[in-house]
Scaffold this active site. Structure first.
Site, PDB file in Angstrom:
ATOM      1  N   TRP A 153       2.209   2.909   2.528  1.00 28.12           N
ATOM      2  CA  TRP A 153       3.349   2.816   3.457  1.00 28.12           C
ATOM      3  C   TRP A 153       4.288   1.675   3.065  1.00 28.12           C
ATOM      4  O   TRP A 153       5.511   1.824   3.099  1.00 28.12           O
ATOM      5  CB  TRP A 153       2.848   2.676   4.889  1.00 28.12           C
ATOM      6  CG  TRP A 153       3.925   2.749   5.943  1.00 28.12           C
ATOM      7  CD1 TRP A 153       4.029   1.952   7.040  1.00 28.12           C
ATOM      8  CD2 TRP A 153       5.023   3.688   6.037  1.00 28.12           C
ATOM      9  NE1 TRP A 153       5.128   2.324   7.792  1.00 28.12           N
ATOM     10  CE2 TRP A 153       5.748   3.389   7.194  1.00 28.12           C
ATOM     11  CE3 TRP A 153       5.457   4.749   5.222  1.00 28.12           C
ATOM     12  CZ2 TRP A 153       6.891   4.100   7.577  1.00 28.12           C
ATOM     13  CZ3 TRP A 153       6.602   5.449   5.603  1.00 28.12           C
ATOM     14  CH2 TRP A 153       7.294   5.129   6.756  1.00 28.12           C
ATOM     15  N   LYS A 178      -2.500   5.919  18.662  1.00 26.92           N
ATOM     16  CA  LYS A 178      -2.557   7.275  18.087  1.00 26.92           C
ATOM     17  C   LYS A 178      -3.658   7.370  17.030  1.00 26.92           C
ATOM     18  O   LYS A 178      -4.186   8.447  16.779  1.00 26.92           O
ATOM     19  CB  LYS A 178      -1.186   7.715  17.562  1.00 26.92           C
ATOM     20  CG  LYS A 178      -0.660   6.959  16.347  1.00 26.92           C
ATOM     21  CD  LYS A 178      -1.086   7.573  15.031  1.00 26.92           C
ATOM     22  CE  LYS A 178      -0.707   6.696  13.862  1.00 26.92           C
ATOM     23  NZ  LYS A 178      -1.315   7.146  12.600  1.00 26.92           N
ATOM     24  N   ALA A 200       3.015   8.526   4.621  1.00 23.93           N
ATOM     25  CA  ALA A 200       3.745   7.815   3.569  1.00 23.93           C
ATOM     26  C   ALA A 200       4.220   8.709   2.420  1.00 23.93           C
ATOM     27  O   ALA A 200       5.382   8.632   2.013  1.00 23.93           O
ATOM     28  CB  ALA A 200       2.876   6.681   3.029  1.00 23.93           C
ATOM     29  N   GLY A 251       0.867  -1.178   0.000  1.00 21.97           N
ATOM     30  CA  GLY A 251       0.000   0.000   0.000  1.00 21.97           C
ATOM     31  C   GLY A 251       0.903   1.228   0.000  1.00 21.97           C
ATOM     32  O   GLY A 251       2.073   1.146  -0.395  1.00 21.97           O
TER      33      GLY A 251
HETATM   34  P1  NAD Z   1      -3.021   1.302   2.411  1.00 23.48           P
HETATM   35  O1  NAD Z   1      -3.883   1.990   3.395  1.00 23.48           O
HETATM   36  O2  NAD Z   1      -2.418   2.116   1.327  1.00 23.48           O
HETATM   37  O3  NAD Z   1      -3.897   0.089   1.855  1.00 23.48           O
HETATM   38  C1  NAD Z   1      -3.759  -0.458   0.590  1.00 23.48           C
HETATM   39  C2  NAD Z   1      -3.177  -1.865   0.677  1.00 23.48           C
HETATM   40  O4  NAD Z   1      -4.135  -2.787   1.219  1.00 23.48           O
HETATM   41  C3  NAD Z   1      -2.806  -2.388  -0.696  1.00 23.48           C
HETATM   42  O5  NAD Z   1      -1.537  -2.984  -0.667  1.00 23.48           O
HETATM   43  C4  NAD Z   1      -3.881  -3.428  -0.949  1.00 23.48           C
HETATM   44  O6  NAD Z   1      -3.450  -4.459  -1.822  1.00 23.48           O
HETATM   45  C5  NAD Z   1      -4.104  -3.944   0.430  1.00 23.48           C
HETATM   46  N1  NAD Z   1      -5.346  -4.710   0.525  1.00 23.48           N
HETATM   47  C6  NAD Z   1      -6.595  -4.298   0.222  1.00 23.48           C
HETATM   48  N2  NAD Z   1      -7.457  -5.322   0.393  1.00 23.48           N
HETATM   49  C7  NAD Z   1      -6.726  -6.389   0.818  1.00 23.48           C
HETATM   50  C8  NAD Z   1      -7.031  -7.731   1.171  1.00 23.48           C
HETATM   51  N3  NAD Z   1      -8.280  -8.187   1.146  1.00 23.48           N
HETATM   52  N4  NAD Z   1      -6.030  -8.537   1.568  1.00 23.48           N
HETATM   53  C9  NAD Z   1      -4.762  -8.088   1.640  1.00 23.48           C
HETATM   54  N5  NAD Z   1      -4.406  -6.832   1.314  1.00 23.48           N
HETATM   55  C10 NAD Z   1      -5.375  -5.995   0.912  1.00 23.48           C
HETATM   56  O7  NAD Z   1      -1.842   0.527   3.165  1.00 23.48           O
HETATM   57  P2  NAD Z   1      -0.609   1.168   3.964  1.00 23.48           P
HETATM   58  O8  NAD Z   1      -0.774   2.651   4.089  1.00 23.48           O
HETATM   59  O9  NAD Z   1       0.635   0.644   3.378  1.00 23.48           O
HETATM   60  O10 NAD Z   1      -0.853   0.619   5.439  1.00 23.48           O
HETATM   61  C11 NAD Z   1      -0.266  -0.529   5.999  1.00 23.48           C
HETATM   62  C12 NAD Z   1      -0.024  -0.282   7.475  1.00 23.48           C
HETATM   63  O11 NAD Z   1       0.943   0.770   7.584  1.00 23.48           O
HETATM   64  C13 NAD Z   1      -1.257   0.189   8.271  1.00 23.48           C
HETATM   65  O12 NAD Z   1      -1.344  -0.502   9.497  1.00 23.48           O
HETATM   66  C14 NAD Z   1      -1.010   1.662   8.491  1.00 23.48           C
HETATM   67  O13 NAD Z   1      -1.559   2.146   9.709  1.00 23.48           O
HETATM   68  C15 NAD Z   1       0.514   1.707   8.550  1.00 23.48           C
HETATM   69  N6  NAD Z   1       1.078   3.036   8.229  1.00 23.48           N
HETATM   70  C16 NAD Z   1       0.608   3.765   7.174  1.00 23.48           C
HETATM   71  C17 NAD Z   1       1.158   5.004   6.898  1.00 23.48           C
HETATM   72  C18 NAD Z   1       0.672   5.863   5.766  1.00 23.48           C
HETATM   73  O14 NAD Z   1       0.925   7.055   5.753  1.00 23.48           O
HETATM   74  N7  NAD Z   1      -0.004   5.302   4.776  1.00 23.48           N
HETATM   75  C19 NAD Z   1       2.215   5.483   7.685  1.00 23.48           C
HETATM   76  C20 NAD Z   1       2.685   4.707   8.725  1.00 23.48           C
HETATM   77  C21 NAD Z   1       2.097   3.477   8.985  1.00 23.48           C
HETATM   78  P1  13P Z   2      -3.094   7.734   8.882  1.00 20.09           P
HETATM   79  O1  13P Z   2      -3.309   6.263   8.707  1.00 20.09           O
HETATM   80  O2  13P Z   2      -4.112   8.386   9.789  1.00 20.09           O
HETATM   81  O3  13P Z   2      -2.927   8.470   7.596  1.00 20.09           O
HETATM   82  O4  13P Z   2      -1.697   7.910   9.647  1.00 20.09           O
HETATM   83  C1  13P Z   2      -0.530   7.645   8.958  1.00 20.09           C
HETATM   84  C2  13P Z   2       0.560   7.473   9.939  1.00 20.09           C
HETATM   85  O5  13P Z   2       0.602   6.479  10.633  1.00 20.09           O
HETATM   86  C3  13P Z   2       1.542   8.570  10.064  1.00 20.09           C
HETATM   87  O6  13P Z   2       2.607   8.197  10.890  1.00 20.09           O
END
Ligand code: NAD
Ligand code: 13P
Length: 344
Positions: free
Chosen positions: A14, A207, A156, A12
């Protein structure tokens, strides 16, 4: 070969941003790491082509992190088992609701290299009745390999654009912290290690609940004083919850590290949870509809965590100890008016 091989499970926004950093670092350390970094991509059609093919030919993740150039040694793989073949360092970064199905596949004997180490960059917690645990410990128990946690003030897209920021890794041993530091530390992505896996994990999960409360404040058109109050009270509940239910964790993770206060600030101002929570108050729409409309396939983590934390606190008869978490839950799921956020 004796060299480390890195796999990223998740792609996704991140997952892709972290994969970019790891692949760039690794390309400059050919003596220690195999240069190819595999990233698991759940196959999807993008403009009539497979997403893996699009990523491997354009070197961009058009679906989740558009306009960001990815290094050529980062290879998208559609098969979950193939991505971890021979991998010694495995990064888990799927949205938290999908982790169980991934681990189910990885529990087949022979899939995970026995000497492998893992790190979870997933923000959420695992609740089962009166039990609560981190995803790092879930991964550790299901796969029988050590698991660290990575969390910080890391929206991200900003990380992918190489804007200066910091992150925190919580590691079970000094060896784990050296390895994960080598994988992720970069000039614009400063990695700080602490020996506090549960503190780092809980900070990242909780958070997201406070971010919903901060979004409610925006939805009510209130200003910076109110937002700051919610951040302060939220940080206090996050630290107290972690101290109460994860006694080995460290209070300093919340006050001194990126995973604590810094992530809370960025998430309450620029995060997806806060954005969706603001819309929830303004539009009165359902969460699923808001997520679909505003996040376009990305995943909201805070609503599920708010519900899980609430269920856990009910089962432990401790809801009264965490009024901000509780009011946030009631507004999000029980139709309570937004003003109730301040009945603390
Ligand atoms: P995202 O929110 O961009 O979600 C999209 C992802 O989910 C894609 O890879 C998609 O293939 C997958 N997905 C959708 N349906 C699915 C299914 N049925 N089975 C498996 N995968 C499926 O994802 P992200 O932002 O990479 O988040 C991953 C983790 O990282 C989360 O726990 C989030 O809190 C954490 N995180 C995100 C950010 C950010 O800014 N995006 C920052 C820090 C931490
Ligand atoms: P959100 O999932 O609320 O966008 O937060 C992203 C995040 O974890 C920033 O550190």
């Amino acid at each position: 070969s004796g060299k480390h091989k890195v796999a990223i499970v998740g792609s996704g926004s991140w997952g892709t941003a972290l994969a970019k950093i790891a692949a760039e670092n690794i390309a400059s350390r050919p003596d220690d790491f195999e240069s190819e970094v595999r990233m698991w991509v759940r196959e999807k059609q993008v403009q009539g082509r497979n997403l893996t093919e699009v990523i491997n030919t354009t070197h961009k993740n058009e679906r989740y992190l558009p306009d960001i150039k990815l290094p050529k040694n980062l290879v998208a793989v559609g098969n979950l088992k193939k991505v971890v073949e021979g991998a010694s360092l495995i990064v888990f970064v799927v949205p938290h609701q999908f982790l169980h199905s991934v681990l189910y596949e990885y529990q087949t004997p022979g899939v995970i290299h026995p000497g492998a180490r893992a790190i979870s960059a997933i923000k959420g917690v695992e609740v089962n009745g009166t039990d609560i645990s981190t995803f790092a410990s879930l991964i550790e128990n299901k796969l029988d390999i050590p698991c660290s946690a990575l969390s910080g003030a890391n929206v991200a897209l900003e990380v992918a654009r190489e804007q200066f920021c910091e992150t925190t890794i919580g590691c079970p041993t000094h060896d784990d912290s050296l390895l994960w530091h080598a994988v992720f530390h970069a000039k614009k992505f400063q990695v700080h290690a602490v020996e506090d896996v549960s503190g780092v994990s809980l900070a990242g999960a909780l958070k997201n609940v406070v971010a919903l409360a901060a979004g409610f404040v925006d939805g009510m058109k209130l200003g910076g004083n109110t937002k700051a109050a919610i951040i302060r009270i939220g940080l206090k509940e996050m630290a107290e919850f972690t101290a109460e239910f994860f006694p080995g964790s460290q209070a300093s993770t919340f006050t001194n590290e990126s995973a604590g206060v810094a992530d809370l600030i960025t998430t309450c101002t620029g995060g997806r949870n806060a954005k969706c929570a603001k819309d929830f108050i303004r539009s009165g729409r359902k969460w699923e509809e808001i997520e679909r409309d505003l996040l376009k396939g990305q995943k909201l983590q805070g609503t599920a965590t708010a519900e899980e934390v609430h269920n856990f606190l009910v089962s432990r008869k401790r809801t009264y100890g965490y009024p901000l978490f509780e009011q946030t839950y009631k507004i999000a799921f029980e139709g309570a008016p937004a003003e109730q956020l301040f009945d603390l």
